[in-house]
Scaffold this active site. Structure first.
Site, mmCIF file in Angstrom:
data_model
loop_
_atom_site.group_PDB
_atom_site.id
_atom_site.type_symbol
_atom_site.label_atom_id
_atom_site.label_comp_id
_atom_site.label_asym_id
_atom_site.label_seq_id
_atom_site.Cartn_x
_atom_site.Cartn_y
_atom_site.Cartn_z
ATOM 1 N N ASN A 8 15.853 30.618 -5.310
ATOM 2 C CA ASN A 8 16.953 31.241 -4.567
ATOM 3 C C ASN A 8 18.123 31.470 -5.535
ATOM 4 O OD1 ASN A 8 19.382 31.466 -3.076
ATOM 5 N ND2 ASN A 8 18.276 30.797 -1.255
ATOM 6 N N GLU A 46 9.398 28.615 7.569
ATOM 7 C CA GLU A 46 9.953 27.807 6.487
ATOM 8 C C GLU A 46 10.594 26.598 7.145
ATOM 9 O OE1 GLU A 46 12.098 29.721 3.309
ATOM 10 O OE2 GLU A 46 13.399 27.977 3.052
ATOM 11 N N THR A 71 23.295 27.935 4.863
ATOM 12 C CA THR A 71 22.590 27.936 6.145
ATOM 13 C C THR A 71 22.415 26.494 6.627
ATOM 14 O OG1 THR A 71 21.384 29.784 5.206
ATOM 15 C CG2 THR A 71 20.611 28.957 7.320
ATOM 16 N N HIS A 73 15.592 24.000 1.401
ATOM 17 C CA HIS A 73 16.983 23.635 1.655
ATOM 18 C C HIS A 73 17.245 22.194 1.215
ATOM 19 C CE1 HIS A 73 20.786 24.969 3.554
ATOM 20 N NE2 HIS A 73 21.035 23.684 3.387
ATOM 21 N N ARG A 92 23.948 38.081 3.153
ATOM 22 C CA ARG A 92 24.685 37.628 4.340
ATOM 23 C C ARG A 92 25.526 38.750 4.907
ATOM 24 N NH1 ARG A 92 25.170 31.636 4.750
ATOM 25 N NH2 ARG A 92 26.611 32.142 6.424
ATOM 26 N N HIS A 121 19.668 35.962 -0.252
ATOM 27 C CA HIS A 121 20.169 36.036 1.129
ATOM 28 C C HIS A 121 21.307 37.055 1.169
ATOM 29 C CE1 HIS A 121 21.758 33.480 4.777
ATOM 30 N NE2 HIS A 121 21.667 34.765 5.066
ATOM 31 N N GLU A 127 16.241 36.748 2.555
ATOM 32 C CA GLU A 127 16.720 35.923 3.682
ATOM 33 C C GLU A 127 17.760 36.727 4.432
ATOM 34 O OE1 GLU A 127 18.408 32.226 2.518
ATOM 35 O OE2 GLU A 127 16.544 31.518 1.673
ATOM 36 N N ARG A 162 29.124 37.166 1.079
ATOM 37 C CA ARG A 162 29.921 36.219 0.285
ATOM 38 C C ARG A 162 29.348 35.969 -1.101
ATOM 39 N NH1 ARG A 162 29.017 30.642 3.541
ATOM 40 N NH2 ARG A 162 29.880 31.925 5.177
ATOM 41 N N HIS A 208 23.065 31.361 -5.596
ATOM 42 C CA HIS A 208 24.077 30.510 -6.225
ATOM 43 C C HIS A 208 24.611 31.118 -7.522
ATOM 44 C CE1 HIS A 208 22.863 27.566 -3.245
ATOM 45 N NE2 HIS A 208 21.647 27.964 -3.499
HETATM 46 N N1 PXP Z 1 15.725 28.339 2.241
HETATM 47 C C1 PXP Z 1 16.667 28.861 3.059
HETATM 48 C C2 PXP Z 1 16.218 29.549 4.310
HETATM 49 C C3 PXP Z 1 18.040 28.769 2.739
HETATM 50 O O1 PXP Z 1 18.956 29.296 3.567
HETATM 51 C C4 PXP Z 1 18.408 28.142 1.531
HETATM 52 C C5 PXP Z 1 19.855 28.050 1.166
HETATM 53 O O2 PXP Z 1 20.357 29.278 0.804
HETATM 54 C C6 PXP Z 1 17.399 27.649 0.702
HETATM 55 C C7 PXP Z 1 16.067 27.734 1.086
HETATM 56 C C8 PXP Z 1 17.688 27.012 -0.619
HETATM 57 O O3 PXP Z 1 18.450 25.863 -0.426
HETATM 58 P P1 PXP Z 1 19.083 25.119 -1.689
HETATM 59 O O4 PXP Z 1 20.039 26.056 -2.310
HETATM 60 O O5 PXP Z 1 19.732 23.918 -1.088
HETATM 61 O O6 PXP Z 1 17.952 24.797 -2.607
#
Ligand code: PXP
Length: 260
Positions: free
Chosen positions: A7, A155, A105, A210, A49, A47, A74, A53, A10
């Site tokens: 993901n 998921e 999320t 997550h 959004r 994602h 996402e 953001r 970040h």
């Molecule tokens: N899966 C989903 C659906 C998420 O919303 C997120 C957070 O953006 C993640 C996975 C990844 O989470 P993390 O950044 O805590 O590894």
């Protein structure tokens, strides 16, 4: 083999902290995707959004051009984002709940309450050749509703598990936990195990994500039937110290211990 979707939101979060509202800036999440794939990641997750953001529209179009593995978008089940996804054609979308005030999320989708709307979107995505995943808590009612919606994947939200792990067993560092220091009793782990078994029985493919990190991941390996993990924060955090390519490789190495 357990797959890794990285993901990259970040990376965009860091960029937006300095370059918000501008059409350029560093670090570039698209370059991050390239590095993750070169390091062996099986997919890239972003994602888009509604409040934009972190990931911006230009990022997802660039990602669509660049990603060679599998693009997982996402998204909230909102008309604007659904229209973008149908044009973008990622390999898969993961439908998530979105609240403006949340940092990330925070909860799973309420599939039970939104079964009709989710079924409608699931059909539209499938008709466009896009697979669908639903991001849900490991609750039997949500899993059963997801099967009725007809999504290929769920998921499982591992946020509660990650939180419990931290509360009971301490610091989330980027060093893998020692074998003898791993916990055995975990209510949240048991919920994930039961959820994965039920989902598998119902014919759903099971992803998870997550809050997963280098410390809690070996414990998560006790959950059966997992196909893919989506991990962002801990990989990007580790990348600050060792670089993104090495951080992805280290995560893949840790995941290679998964027995299924
Ligand atoms: N899966 C989903 C659906 C998420 O919303 C997120 C957070 O953006 C993640 C996975 C990844 O989470 P993390 O950044 O805590 O590894």
């Amino acid at each position: 083999m357990l797959k890794l979707g990285v993901n990259i939101d970040h990376v965009a979060t860091i960029r937006e902290a300095r370059y918000r509202g501008l059409a350029h800036g560093e670090p570039d999440p698209v370059e991050a995707a390239r590095i993750c794939e070169a390091a062996g990641a099986h997919g890239i997750t972003a994602h888009l959004r509604e409040d934009r953001r972190h990931i911006q529209d230009r990022d997802v179009w660039k990602l669509r051009e660049v990603v060679q593995t599998r693009l997982n978008l996402e998204m909230a089940n909102s008309p604007e984002i659904v229209a973008i996804a149908l044009k973008l054609k990622p390999e898969i979308v993961c439908l998530v709940p979105e609240r403006r005030q949340e940092v990330t999320t925070e909860g799973g989708l309420d599939v039970v309450a939104n079964e009709r709307a989710l079924t409608e979107t699931r059909k539209r995505m499938n008709d466009a050749g896009i697979e669908v995943s639903l991001f849900i808590a490991p609750d039997a009612a949500q899993i059963e509703a997801s099967a009725r919606v007809g999504s290929e994947f769920i998921e499982l939200h591992t946020g509660q598990f990650a939180h419990e792990y931290f509360e009971k067993w301490g610091e989330a560092t980027d060093e893998p936990a020692r074998e003898d220091a791993r916990p055995t009793e975990s209510r949240e782990l048991q919920r994930l195990i039961d959820g994965a078994k039920l989902a598998h029985k119902l014919g759903l493919q099971v992803n998870a994500g997550h809050g997963l990190n280098f410390v809690n991941l070996p414990t998560l390996h006790r959950v059966p039937h997992l196909v893919e993990l989506n991990i962002g924060h801990s990989i990007v955090s580790r990348a600050v110290f060792v670089g993104l390519e090495r951080a992805v490789r280290e995560m893949l190495q840790l995941m290679s211990g998964y027995a299924g």
